[in-house]
Motif scaffolding. Structure first.
Motif, PDB file in Angstrom:
ATOM      1  N   MET A   1      22.910  36.548 -83.880  1.00 20.31           N
ATOM      2  CA  MET A   1      23.846  36.390 -84.988  1.00 20.31           C
ATOM      3  C   MET A   1      23.764  34.960 -85.529  1.00 20.31           C
ATOM      4  SD  MET A   1      28.008  36.701 -85.006  1.00 20.31           S
ATOM      5  CE  MET A   1      28.008  38.411 -84.505  1.00 20.31           C
ATOM      6  N   ALA A   2      23.655  34.828 -86.852  1.00 22.60           N
ATOM      7  CA  ALA A   2      23.589  33.504 -87.467  1.00 22.60           C
ATOM      8  C   ALA A   2      24.935  32.800 -87.349  1.00 22.60           C
ATOM      9  CB  ALA A   2      23.197  33.637 -88.941  1.00 22.60           C
ATOM     10  N   ASN A   3      24.880  31.471 -87.162  1.00 25.85           N
ATOM     11  CA  ASN A   3      26.110  30.689 -87.054  1.00 25.85           C
ATOM     12  C   ASN A   3      26.836  30.681 -88.391  1.00 25.85           C
ATOM     13  OD1 ASN A   3      27.983  28.455 -87.010  1.00 25.85           O
ATOM     14  ND2 ASN A   3      26.973  27.789 -85.141  1.00 25.85           N
ATOM     15  N   LYS A   4      28.100  31.146 -88.388  1.00 23.77           N
ATOM     16  CA  LYS A   4      28.881  31.204 -89.623  1.00 23.77           C
ATOM     17  C   LYS A   4      29.514  29.865 -89.972  1.00 23.77           C
ATOM     18  CE  LYS A   4      28.591  35.669 -90.527  1.00 23.77           C
ATOM     19  NZ  LYS A   4      29.710  36.574 -90.267  1.00 23.77           N
ATOM     20  N   GLY A   5      29.423  28.892 -89.051  1.00 25.14           N
ATOM     21  CA  GLY A   5      30.054  27.603 -89.289  1.00 25.14           C
ATOM     22  C   GLY A   5      30.893  27.190 -88.086  1.00 25.14           C
ATOM     23  N   ASN A   6      31.590  26.086 -88.221  1.00 23.56           N
ATOM     24  CA  ASN A   6      32.431  25.567 -87.147  1.00 23.56           C
ATOM     25  C   ASN A   6      33.888  25.942 -87.398  1.00 23.56           C
ATOM     26  OD1 ASN A   6      30.141  24.223 -86.057  1.00 23.56           O
ATOM     27  ND2 ASN A   6      30.440  22.569 -87.542  1.00 23.56           N
ATOM     28  N   PHE A   7      34.619  26.152 -86.324  1.00 26.31           N
ATOM     29  CA  PHE A   7      36.034  26.505 -86.450  1.00 26.31           C
ATOM     30  C   PHE A   7      36.795  25.813 -85.335  1.00 26.31           C
ATOM     31  CE2 PHE A   7      39.825  29.166 -85.883  1.00 26.31           C
ATOM     32  CZ  PHE A   7      40.245  29.303 -87.208  1.00 26.31           C
ATOM     33  N   VAL A  29      48.576  32.699 -76.685  1.00 26.45           N
ATOM     34  CA  VAL A  29      47.897  33.995 -76.754  1.00 26.45           C
ATOM     35  C   VAL A  29      47.401  34.250 -78.175  1.00 26.45           C
ATOM     36  CG1 VAL A  29      48.268  36.495 -76.646  1.00 26.45           C
ATOM     37  CG2 VAL A  29      49.038  35.041 -74.770  1.00 26.45           C
ATOM     38  N   ALA A  30      48.226  33.939 -79.164  1.00 27.97           N
ATOM     39  CA  ALA A  30      47.809  34.109 -80.560  1.00 27.97           C
ATOM     40  C   ALA A  30      46.611  33.220 -80.876  1.00 27.97           C
ATOM     41  CB  ALA A  30      48.973  33.795 -81.496  1.00 27.97           C
ATOM     42  N   THR A  31      46.666  31.974 -80.423  1.00 28.18           N
ATOM     43  CA  THR A  31      45.558  31.055 -80.661  1.00 28.18           C
ATOM     44  C   THR A  31      44.298  31.553 -79.977  1.00 28.18           C
ATOM     45  OG1 THR A  31      47.187  29.264 -80.655  1.00 28.18           O
ATOM     46  CG2 THR A  31      44.882  28.624 -80.584  1.00 28.18           C
ATOM     47  N   ASP A  32      44.450  32.061 -78.764  1.00 26.09           N
ATOM     48  CA  ASP A  32      43.304  32.594 -78.042  1.00 26.09           C
ATOM     49  C   ASP A  32      42.695  33.789 -78.773  1.00 26.09           C
ATOM     50  OD1 ASP A  32      41.734  32.793 -75.401  1.00 26.09           O
ATOM     51  OD2 ASP A  32      42.557  34.810 -75.620  1.00 26.09           O
ATOM     52  N   ALA A  33      43.549  34.682 -79.275  1.00 25.50           N
ATOM     53  CA  ALA A  33      43.049  35.847 -79.998  1.00 25.50           C
ATOM     54  C   ALA A  33      42.273  35.425 -81.242  1.00 25.50           C
ATOM     55  CB  ALA A  33      44.208  36.773 -80.377  1.00 25.50           C
ATOM     56  N   MET A  34      42.788  34.397 -81.945  1.00 22.89           N
ATOM     57  CA  MET A  34      42.085  33.926 -83.134  1.00 22.89           C
ATOM     58  C   MET A  34      40.755  33.273 -82.759  1.00 22.89           C
ATOM     59  SD  MET A  34      41.768  33.721 -86.352  1.00 22.89           S
ATOM     60  CE  MET A  34      43.250  34.714 -86.574  1.00 22.89           C
ATOM     61  N   ALA A  35      40.746  32.500 -81.674  1.00 22.18           N
ATOM     62  CA  ALA A  35      39.501  31.869 -81.229  1.00 22.18           C
ATOM     63  C   ALA A  35      38.469  32.936 -80.858  1.00 22.18           C
ATOM     64  CB  ALA A  35      39.783  30.954 -80.047  1.00 22.18           C
ATOM     65  N   ARG A  36      38.899  33.964 -80.148  1.00 26.11           N
ATOM     66  CA  ARG A  36      37.981  35.044 -79.763  1.00 26.11           C
ATOM     67  C   ARG A  36      37.477  35.799 -80.998  1.00 26.11           C
ATOM     68  NH1 ARG A  36      38.066  36.511 -74.249  1.00 26.11           N
ATOM     69  NH2 ARG A  36      39.668  35.448 -73.012  1.00 26.11           N
ATOM     70  N   TYR A  37      38.356  35.999 -81.967  1.00 25.13           N
ATOM     71  CA  TYR A  37      37.954  36.684 -83.203  1.00 25.13           C
ATOM     72  C   TYR A  37      36.894  35.879 -83.943  1.00 25.13           C
ATOM     73  CZ  TYR A  37      38.279  37.872 -88.184  1.00 25.13           C
ATOM     74  OH  TYR A  37      37.983  38.177 -89.490  1.00 25.13           O
ATOM     75  N   LYS A  38      37.104  34.577 -84.053  1.00 25.70           N
ATOM     76  CA  LYS A  38      36.137  33.740 -84.770  1.00 25.70           C
ATOM     77  C   LYS A  38      34.802  33.674 -84.020  1.00 25.70           C
ATOM     78  CE  LYS A  38      38.436  32.482 -88.427  1.00 25.70           C
ATOM     79  NZ  LYS A  38      37.954  32.765 -89.805  1.00 25.70           N
ATOM     80  N   ARG A  39      34.862  33.638 -82.698  1.00 25.93           N
ATOM     81  CA  ARG A  39      33.606  33.689 -81.935  1.00 25.93           C
ATOM     82  C   ARG A  39      32.892  35.011 -82.184  1.00 25.93           C
ATOM     83  NH1 ARG A  39      36.996  32.134 -77.212  1.00 25.93           N
ATOM     84  NH2 ARG A  39      37.130  29.850 -77.187  1.00 25.93           N
ATOM     85  N   GLY A  42      30.955  35.016 -85.217  1.00 28.19           N
ATOM     86  CA  GLY A  42      29.762  34.180 -85.244  1.00 28.19           C
ATOM     87  C   GLY A  42      30.010  32.710 -85.485  1.00 28.19           C
ATOM     88  N   TYR A  43      31.270  32.269 -85.409  1.00 24.33           N
ATOM     89  CA  TYR A  43      31.590  30.852 -85.599  1.00 24.33           C
ATOM     90  C   TYR A  43      31.406  30.081 -84.290  1.00 24.33           C
ATOM     91  CZ  TYR A  43      33.684  31.888 -90.150  1.00 24.33           C
ATOM     92  OH  TYR A  43      33.885  32.275 -91.452  1.00 24.33           O
ATOM     93  N   ASP A  44      31.069  28.803 -84.431  1.00 19.13           N
ATOM     94  CA  ASP A  44      31.059  27.885 -83.296  1.00 19.13           C
ATOM     95  C   ASP A  44      32.485  27.355 -83.165  1.00 19.13           C
ATOM     96  OD1 ASP A  44      30.554  26.111 -81.308  1.00 19.13           O
ATOM     97  OD2 ASP A  44      29.045  24.944 -82.380  1.00 19.13           O
ATOM     98  N   VAL A  45      33.196  27.823 -82.157  1.00 20.80           N
ATOM     99  CA  VAL A  45      34.638  27.590 -82.047  1.00 20.80           C
ATOM    100  C   VAL A  45      34.934  26.514 -81.009  1.00 20.80           C
ATOM    101  CG1 VAL A  45      36.849  28.635 -81.374  1.00 20.80           C
ATOM    102  CG2 VAL A  45      35.208  29.936 -82.755  1.00 20.80           C
ATOM    103  N   ASN A 249      32.330  13.545 -78.471  1.00 18.33           N
ATOM    104  CA  ASN A 249      31.618  13.162 -79.697  1.00 18.33           C
ATOM    105  C   ASN A 249      31.564  14.337 -80.672  1.00 18.33           C
ATOM    106  OD1 ASN A 249      30.130  11.432 -81.374  1.00 18.33           O
ATOM    107  ND2 ASN A 249      28.193  12.214 -80.595  1.00 18.33           N
ATOM    108  N   ASP A 250      32.735  14.965 -80.896  1.00 19.17           N
ATOM    109  CA  ASP A 250      32.787  16.172 -81.732  1.00 19.17           C
ATOM    110  C   ASP A 250      33.582  15.981 -83.016  1.00 19.17           C
ATOM    111  OD1 ASP A 250      31.464  17.848 -79.755  1.00 19.17           O
ATOM    112  OD2 ASP A 250      33.309  17.684 -78.593  1.00 19.17           O
ATOM    113  N   LEU A 251      33.972  14.760 -83.318  1.00 20.91           N
ATOM    114  CA  LEU A 251      34.867  14.537 -84.450  1.00 20.91           C
ATOM    115  C   LEU A 251      34.216  14.959 -85.761  1.00 20.91           C
ATOM    116  CD1 LEU A 251      37.706  13.370 -85.033  1.00 20.91           C
ATOM    117  CD2 LEU A 251      36.587  11.210 -85.587  1.00 20.91           C
ATOM    118  N   GLU A 252      33.010  14.538 -85.976  1.00 23.71           N
ATOM    119  CA  GLU A 252      32.325  14.863 -87.241  1.00 23.71           C
ATOM    120  C   GLU A 252      32.112  16.367 -87.375  1.00 23.71           C
ATOM    121  OE1 GLU A 252      28.124  13.820 -89.550  1.00 23.71           O
ATOM    122  OE2 GLU A 252      28.807  12.567 -87.875  1.00 23.71           O
TER     123      GLU A 252
END
Length: 654
Positions: A1-7, A29-39, A42-45, A249-252
């Motif tokens: 799966m192509a990377n859809k971007g960063n989240f 739990v809501a935040t976790d569900a959203m993180a799992r959905y974005k992963r 295809g997002y880099d979460v 070193n993930d700020l950018e």
């Protein structure tokens, strides 16, 4: 799966409470569900959570507990049933965990405070006003509600001390524009609250240091001052990426944050104070702050002080973690308050999970096994009903995506359950048990089973961010390969070329006996009686004991290896003792108000060791420590019987 971007998504860093309840899990739990959905998409979460560990209330609670503030927070964050344990229990998939006591964060906060000071946005003055210790919030007299904190309703205290102030008023116009003319803050009801309650009455400069306590990030250029906890807490979102430190070193890559999920009680800090400080440092603002509602219990916000907390460990043990996660996100609109009841929890599990999803999976896999030995080979015969199921599945996938992207979890799950309900109806419409009676209709039966498996597969993909373990079980029962569990596989296909290798198993969501379970929960929620002191009266016992009975009591010298307070009890201490047998003995004793645990470690005490074990606060106590009780000026005193340390552990007293 192509990377859809960063989240980049965050949940608030939590004050490490010594009584965690299901409300603490809601936002995470809501935040976790959203993180799992974005992963899944295809997002880099990067999903961040953590603990907010500084402030006056921490210092005070540590003092009451007789430990240092660092020991206090370490125990609650890392100890049994602490924050990390709760996140593990709830299957939280955070990528990073920050503690505001982490060295790299503390050093970064000092640099941040100095930068705003050097710019002229922080100045020295004197604070005089109202302060809510539980909320760590400063208030003006006009902001109080009936003289109490407008957020938590507790008493406030007068505060007057030398302090530094942040020029919040300087940014009032820019904050107003941000809130009114962008979608920075959602839902819109939160915008109205912030504008009408805080900005239009006039933003006052914010007190950002304290001198009346010491447990905080020191202001390194002015000893005696510590940084206000909300500067400390808010900048975690950036220090955890490497801002003003070389730990990461993930700020950018990940800043600005895509969304902060926060409870409505801290929206003010995130939507007014946080962007103002970022404006001061000329840093990009997060893209969105989403303020969800409270999880209430019988109409009141869950709170230890109200005595209405709901234990997530009990609920997870009895109903399963996935069912609990599902209930939280299926039942309550994320932007609104929700009223938790055990009846509603059980009803939701029975209706949606046992009757609809669980029954669909069980019926389908059982029929696959009965009619085809579990293997659906190539072939089949389609019909118009199949097209209707396919069309609905396509519509559901599109709607689900829109609702999840809008953080409307309950609506997204409703879409998934539209497909599940339609599949159940499809069984009744096609009547596989009738088709199975004739060899002529076996091709049609094969297509029916393939369509059911495909509808379940798609449903499992859609619910997987909320119920990851249950989705995995469904995939395994259907024999779905890895590629069929991905978002890119969500194209409905039940054609003749498709094959399935299914198996049967125990019901994923067994039906719950409502009456029986409510009675069990009521019993579990009753407070347990704390242990009473070994001797509770001054009067001499009038009942006599014969000499032979007395001689059966086995008094032994025991040495204290470990001693600690028992959570949920104000009276109990838990002892780990060397009784000379080579196996540690555990005894609980109701003496916490007379001794601090650290005072007793290494001491040699006397215990009766041949008493039958008994349960105290869910823990086993094997014996009784001997103590004496008396009154001094009307005040009860207790003294443990201590003997010379020269007496070896296990020595019998006679």
């Amino acid at each position: 799966m192509a990377n859809k971007g960063n989240f980049y998504i965050t949940t608030p860093i939590y004050y490490p409470s010594d009584k965690l309840h299901i409300g603490h899990s809601y936002c995470t739990v809501a935040t976790d569900a959203m993180a799992r959905y974005k992963r899944l998409r295809g997002y880099d979460v990067l999903f961040l959570t953590g603990t907010d560990e500084h402030g006056q209330k921490i210092e005070d609670k540590a003092k009451d507990a007789g430990v240092s503030p660092q020991e206090f927070v370490d125990r609650i964050v890392e100890g049994e049933r602490g924050v990390l344990d709760l996140w593990k229990l709830m299957n939280i998939s955070n990528d990073r965990f920050i503690r505001t006591t982490d060295d790299y964060h503390v050093a970064a906060i000092q640099k941040i405070f100095k930068a705003m000071y050097d710019k002229g946005d922080i100045y020295k003055g004197k604070y005089s006003g109202k302060y809510c210790k539980p909320c760590e919030s400063f208030w003006t007299e006009s902001q109080l509600v009936d003289g109490k904190c407008p957020d938590c309703g507790r008493e406030v205290q007068d505060a007057e001390e030398e302090a530094y102030f942040f020029k919040l008023s300087k940014y009032a116009d820019r904050i107003l524009d941000l809130l009114e003319n962008t979608d920075f803050l959602e839902p819109k009801s939160r915008v109205n609250e912030m504008v009408n309650n805080f900005i239009k009455p006039g933003l006052e400069d914010l007190c950002v240091s304290r001198t009346s306590f010491t447990w905080g990030v020191p202001v390194d250029f002015d000893p005696g001052h510590v940084v206000y906890v909300w500067i400390d807490a808010l900048f975690n979102y950036m220090t955890a990426l490497g801002f003003q430190n070389d730990k990461y070193n993930d700020l950018e890559k990940f800043w600005p944050c895509d969304v902060h999920f926060v409870g409505k009680e801290i929206v003010r800090f995130h939507s007014i104070i946080w962007p103002a400080m970022l404006m001061s440092l000329e840093l990009p603002l997060p893209k969105k702050v989403y303020g969800h509602g409270w999880l209430n219990f019988n109409g009141e916000k869950m709170s230890k002080s109200r005595g209405n907390v709901v234990d997530p460990y009990i609920l997870a043990e009895r109903f399963g973690v996935d069912a609990l996660r599902f209930f939280l996100l299926r039942t309550f609109p994320f932007g609104s308050d929700g009223n938790f009841t055990n009846e509603l929890l059980i009803s939701t599990i029975n209706t949606d999970l046992a009757n609809d999803l669980g029954n669909l999976v069980s019926r389908t896999t059982a029929m696959c096994q009965k009619y085809f030995g579990g293997t659906l080979a190539e072939g089949g015969e389609s019909a118009e009903l199949d097209g209707e199921l396919k069309a609905l599945a396509t519509e559901v996938i599109t709607n689900y995506e829109k609702q999840m992207d809008a953080y409307q979890f309950h609506n997204a799950l409703s879409e998934a359950f539209r497909l599940i309900s339609r599949a159940n109806k499809y069984i009744d419409e096609t009547a596989p048990w009738v088709l199975a009676k004739s060899e002529e209709t076996k091709p049609r039966l094969l297509s029916v089973m393939k369509n059911l498996c495909e509808a379940i597969r798609i449903s499992a993909v859609l619910v997987s961010p909320v119920m990851p373990e249950s989705a995995e079980k469904i995939f395994n029962l259907l024999g779905v390969p890895a590629e069929g569990r991905a978002w890119d596989s969500l194209t409905y296909c039940a054609c003749a070329d498709c094959t399935w290798n299914t198996q049967t198993g125990a019901p994923i969501f067994p039906r719950i006996d409502m009456e029986k379970e409510l009675a069990a929960l009521e019993e579990l929620s009753k407070p347990q009686e704390p242990a009473k002191p070994a001797i509770e009266t001054e009067a001499l016992a009038e009942e006599t004991v014969d000499f032979e009975t007395f001689c059966k009591s086995d008094f032994r010298a025991v040495k204290v290896k470990e001693c600690q307070n028992v959570k949920k009890s104000d009276k109990l201490l838990q002892f780990t003792l060397d009784d000379g047998t080579g196996v540690d003995r555990q005894i609980l004793s109701g003496i916490a108000k007379f001794y601090k645990p650290e005072e007793l470690i290494g001491k040699t005490l006397v215990a009766i060791v041949n008493l039958p074990p008994r349960k105290m606060m869910g823990r086993e106590s094997c014996g009784m420590l001997i103590s004496a009780v008396h009154k001094e000026d009307g005040v009860e005193k207790l003294n443990l019987l201590m003997v010379s340390d020269d007496i070896p552990a296990g020595a019998k007293l006679c």
